[in-house]
Scaffold this motif. Structure first.
Motif, PDB file in Angstrom:
ATOM      1  N   VAL A  96      21.461  59.535  70.634  1.00 16.62           N
ATOM      2  CA  VAL A  96      22.556  58.597  70.860  1.00 16.62           C
ATOM      3  C   VAL A  96      22.019  57.190  71.123  1.00 16.62           C
ATOM      4  O   VAL A  96      22.586  56.194  70.654  1.00 16.62           O
ATOM      5  N   ASP A  97      20.918  57.083  71.872  1.00 21.89           N
ATOM      6  CA  ASP A  97      20.370  55.754  72.168  1.00 21.89           C
ATOM      7  C   ASP A  97      19.934  55.029  70.903  1.00 21.89           C
ATOM      8  O   ASP A  97      20.144  53.811  70.767  1.00 21.89           O
ATOM      9  N   ALA A  98      19.350  55.763  69.954  1.00 21.30           N
ATOM     10  CA  ALA A  98      18.913  55.135  68.708  1.00 21.30           C
ATOM     11  C   ALA A  98      20.105  54.674  67.885  1.00 21.30           C
ATOM     12  O   ALA A  98      20.069  53.616  67.254  1.00 21.30           O
ATOM     13  N   LEU A  99      21.166  55.460  67.876  1.00 24.39           N
ATOM     14  CA  LEU A  99      22.367  55.059  67.150  1.00 24.39           C
ATOM     15  C   LEU A  99      23.032  53.850  67.809  1.00 24.39           C
ATOM     16  O   LEU A  99      23.606  52.989  67.135  1.00 24.39           O
ATOM     17  N   ALA A 100      22.962  53.786  69.145  1.00 19.64           N
ATOM     18  CA  ALA A 100      23.608  52.679  69.864  1.00 19.64           C
ATOM     19  C   ALA A 100      22.887  51.356  69.663  1.00 19.64           C
ATOM     20  O   ALA A 100      23.485  50.282  69.848  1.00 19.64           O
ATOM     21  N   GLU A 101      21.605  51.398  69.279  1.00 18.69           N
ATOM     22  CA  GLU A 101      20.874  50.151  69.083  1.00 18.69           C
ATOM     23  C   GLU A 101      21.471  49.301  67.967  1.00 18.69           C
ATOM     24  O   GLU A 101      21.324  48.081  67.948  1.00 18.69           O
ATOM     25  N   VAL A 102      22.157  49.921  67.041  1.00 17.14           N
ATOM     26  CA  VAL A 102      22.745  49.174  65.934  1.00 17.14           C
ATOM     27  C   VAL A 102      23.778  48.181  66.452  1.00 17.14           C
ATOM     28  O   VAL A 102      23.947  47.079  65.904  1.00 17.14           O
ATOM     29  N   PHE A 103      24.471  48.528  67.534  1.00 14.12           N
ATOM     30  CA  PHE A 103      25.540  47.683  68.056  1.00 14.12           C
ATOM     31  C   PHE A 103      25.117  46.956  69.340  1.00 14.12           C
ATOM     32  O   PHE A 103      25.964  46.511  70.109  1.00 14.12           O
ATOM     33  N   ALA A 104      23.800  46.800  69.557  1.00 13.69           N
ATOM     34  CA  ALA A 104      23.348  46.149  70.791  1.00 13.69           C
ATOM     35  C   ALA A 104      23.778  44.688  70.838  1.00 13.69           C
ATOM     36  O   ALA A 104      24.118  44.164  71.905  1.00 13.69           O
ATOM     37  N   ALA A 105      23.787  44.020  69.698  1.00 14.71           N
ATOM     38  CA  ALA A 105      24.160  42.601  69.671  1.00 14.71           C
ATOM     39  C   ALA A 105      25.556  42.372  69.105  1.00 14.71           C
ATOM     40  O   ALA A 105      25.907  41.249  68.735  1.00 14.71           O
ATOM     41  N   THR A 106      26.362  43.387  69.052  1.00 18.59           N
ATOM     42  CA  THR A 106      27.703  43.272  68.491  1.00 18.59           C
ATOM     43  C   THR A 106      28.702  42.924  69.595  1.00 18.59           C
ATOM     44  O   THR A 106      28.653  43.487  70.691  1.00 18.59           O
ATOM     45  N   VAL A 107      29.599  41.995  69.312  1.00 20.22           N
ATOM     46  CA  VAL A 107      30.626  41.578  70.261  1.00 20.22           C
ATOM     47  C   VAL A 107      31.925  42.285  69.897  1.00 20.22           C
ATOM     48  O   VAL A 107      32.372  42.237  68.745  1.00 20.22           O
ATOM     49  N   PHE A 108      32.540  42.944  70.875  1.00 19.67           N
ATOM     50  CA  PHE A 108      33.776  43.679  70.661  1.00 19.67           C
ATOM     51  C   PHE A 108      34.930  42.965  71.355  1.00 19.67           C
ATOM     52  O   PHE A 108      34.754  42.305  72.389  1.00 19.67           O
ATOM     53  N   ASP A 109      36.106  43.100  70.815  1.00 27.24           N
ATOM     54  CA  ASP A 109      37.312  42.606  71.471  1.00 27.24           C
ATOM     55  C   ASP A 109      37.614  43.453  72.699  1.00 27.24           C
ATOM     56  O   ASP A 109      37.248  44.634  72.751  1.00 27.24           O
ATOM     57  N   PRO A 110      38.273  42.867  73.722  1.00 27.61           N
ATOM     58  CA  PRO A 110      38.631  43.682  74.896  1.00 27.61           C
ATOM     59  C   PRO A 110      39.589  44.797  74.506  1.00 27.61           C
ATOM     60  O   PRO A 110      40.411  44.665  73.599  1.00 27.61           O
ATOM     61  N   THR A 111      39.452  45.887  75.206  1.00 29.60           N
ATOM     62  CA  THR A 111      40.283  47.051  74.901  1.00 29.60           C
ATOM     63  C   THR A 111      41.732  46.776  75.245  1.00 29.60           C
ATOM     64  O   THR A 111      42.036  46.002  76.163  1.00 29.60           O
ATOM     65  N   SER A 112      42.624  47.390  74.547  1.00 24.97           N
ATOM     66  CA  SER A 112      44.050  47.232  74.773  1.00 24.97           C
ATOM     67  C   SER A 112      44.564  48.389  75.615  1.00 24.97           C
ATOM     68  O   SER A 112      44.171  49.548  75.415  1.00 24.97           O
ATOM     69  N   VAL A 113      45.433  48.062  76.611  1.00 22.67           N
ATOM     70  CA  VAL A 113      45.980  49.093  77.497  1.00 22.67           C
ATOM     71  C   VAL A 113      47.453  49.301  77.240  1.00 22.67           C
ATOM     72  O   VAL A 113      48.157  49.876  78.064  1.00 22.67           O
ATOM     73  N   GLU A 114      47.956  48.808  76.121  1.00 18.26           N
ATOM     74  CA  GLU A 114      49.369  48.983  75.824  1.00 18.26           C
ATOM     75  C   GLU A 114      49.634  50.441  75.431  1.00 18.26           C
ATOM     76  O   GLU A 114      49.051  50.942  74.468  1.00 18.26           O
ATOM     77  N   ILE A 115      50.498  51.075  76.204  1.00 14.54           N
ATOM     78  CA  ILE A 115      50.837  52.473  75.966  1.00 14.54           C
ATOM     79  C   ILE A 115      52.351  52.572  75.929  1.00 14.54           C
ATOM     80  O   ILE A 115      53.044  52.081  76.829  1.00 14.54           O
ATOM     81  N   THR A 116      52.874  53.229  74.932  1.00 14.83           N
ATOM     82  CA  THR A 116      54.321  53.391  74.812  1.00 14.83           C
ATOM     83  C   THR A 116      54.785  54.570  75.661  1.00 14.83           C
ATOM     84  O   THR A 116      53.987  55.433  76.068  1.00 14.83           O
ATOM     85  N   ALA A 117      56.082  54.597  75.890  1.00 16.12           N
ATOM     86  CA  ALA A 117      56.661  55.704  76.665  1.00 16.12           C
ATOM     87  C   ALA A 117      56.492  57.034  75.949  1.00 16.12           C
ATOM     88  O   ALA A 117      56.276  58.077  76.582  1.00 16.12           O
ATOM     89  N   ALA A 118      56.601  57.005  74.654  1.00 16.36           N
ATOM     90  CA  ALA A 118      56.431  58.256  73.896  1.00 16.36           C
ATOM     91  C   ALA A 118      55.025  58.810  74.065  1.00 16.36           C
ATOM     92  O   ALA A 118      54.834  60.032  74.203  1.00 16.36           O
ATOM     93  N   GLN A 119      54.000  57.927  74.067  1.00 12.00           N
ATOM     94  CA  GLN A 119      52.629  58.400  74.264  1.00 12.00           C
ATOM     95  C   GLN A 119      52.440  58.991  75.650  1.00 12.00           C
ATOM     96  O   GLN A 119      51.724  59.974  75.830  1.00 12.00           O
TER      97      GLN A 119
END
Length: 431
Positions: free
Chosen positions: A271-294
């Motif tokens: 897993v650590d070797a696979l994660a190195e690919v995204f070491a310098a990648t910038v991600f958008d903040p996670t979304s916490v929007e959840i609907t009532a149905a979910q």
């Protein structure tokens, strides 16, 4: 002619052509025809000739019958590739070399047929461009395996096949090592598609050598040399893959990898070797929007199970006699009555003919007696057996108009009193 019509589609990110390798089939046609060429210019430099041959092949495959095609029909089918003098020149060459032949061998007829040998050559050219000469070595191994199994090859022929495969592998290995150690990476990307079956080739070679050695022990040395050469070829392919992987790491150009390499990395890499690919990648903040149905769906999936409740105890039996014991007592009294009735009918003997006795009884009493006799005979605890004859006795003036002969027998009992010599005591129960 489009790319799909010619049999060669534009490659994707994992294709050698997309990575910079030349997609020129003439590069493979020239060395292919070199052993039988009269001059160095025997193969044209213009790919239009090969495209014309393919267009003519497609026209005969789609339109021709056993009568063949005329020159005008062939020219119309090739109009998108070449026309005029270019078509006329290649048509004369195709006719002179035998790719096109007179349908009936008569020059005045003006109809032509396509040679199946030329069709096979087009298939070979396509396979050489896609997989190189390694597939031909695989084909030779398979043909040798089939010939050996069917007993069509002699020991000398098998020895020649082993030498031929070993020499072809030696030439292919030397060519591959020269590319790996001296050619630019762009040529290696296109070359890797020709060596994707190295594991299958090594496996086929081992199977063939094992089968030949078991039948012809004198060929074991030749088989061993073939396996050694196959191992050298496998090592050269691994060296090619290692150099490509080094360039992938240095350039971070993942289009140089094959889809199978992505799958192998995803399944086997840590897993650590696979994660190195995204070491310098910038991600958008996670979304916490959840609907009532979910929320409802998640709550339903994680709801604890309904607690199990023990059923209430049954109500106690009402006071009074036990119905089960009452039924057993009734069955015991009925069995005793039947036994007493049977004893009176046989008058203390071992058997009795009851035909005449039943004839003197009123018919209702006779029916009741016969029912008791049959039930007693079916009860294993009652030591009596009833036998009914097949005759029919008719007495119009009697109380019983017709009946069959009926005899009653007492079954023998052992010392313990069990019926039929059974040593286990018979427990009385409901009839």
């Amino acid at each position: 002619m489009s790319e799909q019509e010619s049999g060669f589609e534009q490659g994707d990110l994992f294709d050698g052509a997309a990575a910079g390798a030349r997609d020129d089939r003439l590069d493979f046609v020239r060395p292919f025809v070199a052993p039988v060429a009269s001059t160095a210019g025997a193969v044209v430099d213009d790919p239009v000739s090969l495209q014309l041959a393919e267009a003519i092949h497609d026209a005969f495959g789609d339109l021709a019958s056993d009568r063949g095609l005329t020159r005008s029909e062939i020219a119309a089918a090739c109009a998108l590739v070449a026309s005029g003098e270019a078509f006329d020149a290649r048509f004369r060459v195709f006719l002179g070399l035998g790719m096109l032949e007179q349908a009936r061998g008569k020059a005045y007829e003006g109809r032509y047929v396509f040679s199946p040998t030329s069709g096979a050559a087009l298939l070979v050219f396509e396979r050489l461009a896609e997989a190189g000469g390694v597939e031909e070595i695989m084909t030779l191994l398979d043909r040798t395996q089939v010939g050996l199994a069917q007993g069509l090859l002699s020991e000398e022929q098998l020895a020649n096949r082993l030498r031929r495969v070993r020499r072809d592998l030696s030439i292919t290995t030397a060519h591959l090592l020269r590319l790996v150690r001296s050619k630019p990476i762009e040529e290696l990307v296109g070359e890797r598609h020709h060596h994707q079956s190295k594991a299958a080739l090594l496996d086929h070679a081992r199977q063939l050598v094992r089968a030949i050695s078991s039948r012809f022990p004198r060929l074991r040395a030749s088989g061993t040399r073939l396996i050694d050469e196959a191992l050298r070829y496998s090592a050269a392919v691994d060296e090619l893959s290692d150099r490509l992987l080094q360039q992938v790491r240095a350039r971070r150009d993942f289009s140089m990898l094959l889809p199978e390499q992505y799958l192998s990395a995803a399944l086997g890499a840590p897993v650590d070797a696979l994660a190195e690919v995204f070491a310098a990648t910038v991600f958008d903040p996670t979304s916490v929007e959840i609907t009532a149905a979910q929320v409802l769906v998640a709550a339903g999936e994680r709801r604890p199970p309904v607690p199990r409740r023990r059923p209430a105890r049954p109500a106690p039996l009402p006071p009074g006699p036990d119905p089960v014991e009452a039924a057993r007592e009734k069955a015991l009294l009925l069995r005793r009555r039947r036994s007493a009735s049977m004893n009176s009918l046989v008058r203390g003997g071992q058997e009795a003919d009851l035909t005449a006795t039943l004839g003197t009884l009123p018919w209702r009493a006779a029916i009741a007696t016969v029912v008791d006799l049959l039930q007693a005979s079916a009860d294993p605890a009652t030591p009596f057996f009833v036998e009914i004859g097949e005759e029919v006795l008719v007495d119009p003036a009697g109380a019983v108009t017709y009946a069959s002969p009926l005899s009653l027998y007492r079954l023998p009992q052992d010392v313990s009193g069990a019926v039929g010599g059974d040593s286990s005591a018979v427990q009385e129960g409901p009839a």
